[in-house]
Design a protein around this motif. Sequence first.
Motif, PDB file in Angstrom:
ATOM      1  N   LEU A 169       0.822  -1.201   0.000  1.00 46.50           N
ATOM      2  CA  LEU A 169       0.000   0.000   0.000  1.00 46.50           C
ATOM      3  C   LEU A 169       0.861   1.258   0.000  1.00 46.50           C
ATOM      4  N   GLY A 170       0.499   2.185  -0.858  1.00 46.85           N
ATOM      5  CA  GLY A 170       1.185   3.471  -0.902  1.00 46.85           C
ATOM      6  C   GLY A 170       0.407   4.474  -0.062  1.00 46.85           C
ATOM      7  N   ALA A 171       1.115   5.487   0.436  1.00 41.26           N
ATOM      8  CA  ALA A 171       0.463   6.418   1.354  1.00 41.26           C
ATOM      9  C   ALA A 171      -0.054   7.669   0.652  1.00 41.26           C
ATOM     10  N   GLY A 172      -0.228   7.573  -0.663  1.00 40.39           N
ATOM     11  CA  GLY A 172      -0.872   8.691  -1.349  1.00 40.39           C
ATOM     12  C   GLY A 172       0.041   9.839  -1.691  1.00 40.39           C
ATOM     13  N   ALA A 173       1.281   9.539  -2.064  1.00 46.11           N
ATOM     14  CA  ALA A 173       2.166  10.587  -2.557  1.00 46.11           C
ATOM     15  C   ALA A 173       2.238  10.445  -4.073  1.00 46.11           C
ATOM     16  N   PHE A 174       1.943  11.522  -4.793  1.00 48.06           N
ATOM     17  CA  PHE A 174       1.965  11.476  -6.257  1.00 48.06           C
ATOM     18  C   PHE A 174       3.327  11.001  -6.758  1.00 48.06           C
ATOM     19  N   VAL A 175       4.379  11.489  -6.123  1.00 47.90           N
ATOM     20  CA  VAL A 175       5.721  11.188  -6.613  1.00 47.90           C
ATOM     21  C   VAL A 175       6.042   9.696  -6.499  1.00 47.90           C
ATOM     22  N   CYS A 176       5.348   8.979  -5.628  1.00 46.30           N
ATOM     23  CA  CYS A 176       5.603   7.547  -5.510  1.00 46.30           C
ATOM     24  C   CYS A 176       5.139   6.767  -6.731  1.00 46.30           C
ATOM     25  N   GLY A 177       4.474   7.425  -7.675  1.00 45.06           N
ATOM     26  CA  GLY A 177       4.173   6.774  -8.954  1.00 45.06           C
ATOM     27  C   GLY A 177       5.397   6.745  -9.854  1.00 45.06           C
ATOM     28  N   GLU A 178       6.352   7.615  -9.586  1.00 47.33           N
ATOM     29  CA  GLU A 178       7.599   7.617 -10.352  1.00 47.33           C
ATOM     30  C   GLU A 178       8.344   6.350  -9.970  1.00 47.33           C
ATOM     31  N   GLU A 179       8.880   5.657 -10.973  1.00 44.44           N
ATOM     32  CA  GLU A 179       9.304   4.284 -10.706  1.00 44.44           C
ATOM     33  C   GLU A 179      10.420   4.139  -9.667  1.00 44.44           C
ATOM     34  N   THR A 180      11.404   5.037  -9.678  1.00 44.81           N
ATOM     35  CA  THR A 180      12.480   4.853  -8.695  1.00 44.81           C
ATOM     36  C   THR A 180      12.011   5.230  -7.282  1.00 44.81           C
ATOM     37  N   ALA A 181      11.085   6.195  -7.202  1.00 40.82           N
ATOM     38  CA  ALA A 181      10.517   6.543  -5.893  1.00 40.82           C
ATOM     39  C   ALA A 181       9.650   5.397  -5.394  1.00 40.82           C
ATOM     40  N   LEU A 182       8.919   4.786  -6.307  1.00 43.68           N
ATOM     41  CA  LEU A 182       8.067   3.652  -5.954  1.00 43.68           C
ATOM     42  C   LEU A 182       8.905   2.514  -5.381  1.00 43.68           C
ATOM     43  N   ILE A 183      10.023   2.257  -6.037  1.00 43.70           N
ATOM     44  CA  ILE A 183      10.910   1.193  -5.552  1.00 43.70           C
ATOM     45  C   ILE A 183      11.431   1.531  -4.162  1.00 43.70           C
ATOM     46  N   ALA A 184      11.859   2.788  -3.967  1.00 40.64           N
ATOM     47  CA  ALA A 184      12.346   3.197  -2.651  1.00 40.64           C
ATOM     48  C   ALA A 184      11.255   2.994  -1.607  1.00 40.64           C
TER      49      ALA A 184
END
Lengths: 346, 591
Positions: free
Chosen positions: B271-286
């Motif tokens: 589950l993601g916490a609702g940060a738009f930037v977490c859709g960016e693939e390297t941020a998502l991985i982090a």
Amino acid sequence: MLHLTINGLRVTVPEGTTILDAARSADIPIPTLCHHPKLTPYGGCRLCIVEVKGINRPVTSCTTPVAADMEVATTTPAIERMRKTILELILSDHPNDCMVCEKAGDCTLQELAYFYGVSDNRFEGERRCYTGKDHNPFIGRDMEKCILCGKCVRVCEEVQGVGAIDIAYRGFNAKICPPFEKDLSCEFCGQCVSVCPTGALTGKAWTQRGRQKDVREIDTTCPYCGCGCSLTLHVRRNEIVRVSSRDDTINEGWLCPKGRFGYTFVHSRDRLKTPLIKEKGVHREASWDEALDLIASRLSKIGKKHGPDAIGGLSSARCTNEENYLFQKFMRAVIGTNNVDHCARL
Amino acid sequence: MKSSLTIRICMGTGGIAAGGADVMAVFADQLATKGIRADIRKHCSIHKVGCRGLCAKDVLVDVIRNGDKTTYQYIKPDMVERIIEEHVVGGNPVQEWAVGEDYHQFHDKQIKVVLSDCGNINPEDIDSYISAGGYSALEQAVKMTPAETIALIKKSGLRGRGGAGFPTGVKWEICRSVDASQKYIICNADEGDPGAFMDRSVIEGNPHAVIEGMTVGAVAIGADKGYVYIRAEYPLAVERLRNALKQARERSFLGKNILGSGINFDIRVKLGAGAFVCGEETALIASIEGLRGMPRAKPPFPVYKGLWGKPTVINNVETLANIPHIIRKGAEWYASFGTEKSKGTKVFALTGKIRNSGLIEVPMGIPLREIIFDIGGGIENNRKIKAVQTGGPSGGCIPAELLDITVDFESLARVGSIVGSGGMVVLDETDCMVNIAKFFLQFTQSESCGKCVPCRIGTKRLLEILERVTAGKGRLGDIELLESLANDIKATSLCGLGQTAPNPVLSTIKYFRDEFEAHITKKKCPAGVCRDLLSFVVLKDFCKGCGACKRVCPAGAITGERKQTHAIDPEVCVKCGACFDACKFKAIGKG
Ligand SMILES: Cc1cc2nc3c(=O)[nH]c(=O)nc-3n(C[C@H](O)[C@H](O)[C@H](O)COP(=O)(O)O)c2cc1C
Ligand code: SF4
Ligand code: SF4
Ligand code: FES
């Protein structure tokens, strides 16, 4: 090895080298704020951008590995314009109070603003506004000066292995802080202070104790433990006002809280400067000769009366290996006992 | 023919919000009391379905009686009894509640691939998916070699639907070729664009399609672990996904030794916490790794060094939901939709000042005009269309003059916008373009991760300039300053967020420069939106002195005797517009 050209100059470096390191090896300067040679590349400040032929946007030299036959330009008019924009943006959210800043004269941001001549700023607007609440005696944090280069976060995690701080919040409100914005509660090694390129992190002990130009730097060895880290004492009017360490030393510039902040005892009024001899329950000052004579005569008397094993010796971790060697030799060969130990075992 | 009955009730997030669960309960209840057995699967079933696009008409209910389908709109629980009475029992559909011409028009020009089963099958029942052909692609894929699967996907021309449009087959091929002991496949279901709900609808309506697509991908690249990174704000999608994963494991479509092939693959939900930037693939991985969701510099790309440093394929939900269809029906079939370089269909979230707003799926290359006027039914209140904003906060505005362009990766890029993840907002003459740019920038500015200077501080300064322009404090030179700063932010930002955040500003300046100028030099907002630039006056010739305006004004800015012309004190007026709405004689001028 890979060959590339930087500003027309042919440079040869091992595979995996970044463009920044390749340029520096050829003595070509590239401005940086978030780069630190011993920390993971970050790519946050964007000042180290360069042009690479065949790539249609600037690349950050600190994160981009070289490729064979790359053609790099480090200072084109477009690149310099963008760097200036970045500096203007940073300074548009900065207190700009260099005249009273602890870091002035030793500040990477100040130096870059100077070289890029950022006097008129096209940007203005909201500034971050924080109230400090640092109750610790070591590290002062003025987060309005923070440029979020992230070096403190990385050094804390990668070098110290503590991870006491990270970035909280998003966008313009992003901020370096301990969990839940509590007061700093860590080992206080001050590694973060040593890497901060601005006046955001400073040692409380050296506040208003002197500008860098008035300071003599004296290299020495830390007296606190047998590690023997190299220290650089910053001395003003015969007083130590700050301690740092150079990064080409045995300890690579990293120190512990004692080495970095524990120097004020040197100038303490209570510090013992001569030996004291206790007579009738009262200490009186004495000369070294007198004191050592007294010790020698008492040791031999006790030895004669009770045998050498009635005597024991405790040495200190603050002594060097050589001193500790001599001490145990003295106990064994001169006194004639194996009763010798060391405070680090206690 | 044997008599049969199927009742399908829309229970996506939209359907549930409109009361779908109550409608369903009443149907079940009343059918039971009428003695109609609604639980004999083959002949009589009543089940939920996912979104079919036109949420505005929810709750939508299909009643299929002996093969004849009638779709009802705006159904409330108290309407159910009559439908059962007249239609189910009596055989006469309740025509006045059935969907009208606009419902059919909305669907006529759409071609549904990804959404083909959404709205028909029961998303909570794996058998419903299987009977629609589900998991046959996986059965095929485990018998094919990875190289064959990858060649097929490459030939289909499928490009990533998450925004960048990278060819999916090529991505898989690179990852396949990297030598590593462990690989991962990640489904990007972060969907953070404001107003976007394509991926949510796909997972809510047909979660098994995503699982099947992902598993085919895993087999092709050689991954034995997968993650679906989905935002926690999508509770229904998460629930249906988890349920579907459980069912898939039970049927050996996931887990150890899939379908007896010897291949292992399983999927975890993160589950993601609702940060738009977490859709960016390297941020998502982090973020999956437990770190702060912050992008890092590429290279290395995730296909070489991704999750935990291992080769990783990241694909969007819609991209993956296309995969089973391509395997089943062939690359040629898929490539028959679309243009030369943009193949297949694309799902868009059509919103704004449009009659039929909702979720649509169209072939790539469809003229924008057809989307707006045929599917969307034209502009609300017969106003004039001004522009179409595509691609969300990373995209741009396409002015009405360019409505005849086609919608595909290349042609939208040519006019300074993007397909992006599929947001499409229609703007009319009552929309202020400076305000629109400001809206998107407010979003990106607050969603920037804060890592790099141009994005963190640059977008803030852009926003502040736009704020002063809309507040009537714009200065000469502000347009040029916006352009210069916007271009520097684009060029120097680390990740896609910062690199595209200025697009809404640049494209509105490009096509609507005069509106910016009007705000700055004339201190006027031509669309009458920017409140600080509005002034309200009483028009002498129309005012009857009725006093209606005086009564509603919350600031006491209006004076005047009965039957005398009234007047507004501009110093006191707070520009709320209450007088404008209250006057029956159109005697208040706004401008
Ligand atoms: C700021 C930002 C947000 C993004 N958000 C999403 C998202 O919500 N969903 C998504 O699938 N891709 C998103 N992307 C694109 C992903 O980084 C990545 O390109 C994509 O998931 C790859 O899948 P695809 O090839 O199937 O499109 C985003 C990119 C950026 C820069
Ligand atoms: S406190 Fe200093 S080192 Fe840490 S991020 Fe801010 S400027 Fe960088
Ligand atoms: S461009 Fe914005 S979101 Fe991307 S890394 Fe930089 S600050 Fe973060
Ligand atoms: S030094 Fe390269 S981005 Fe900061």
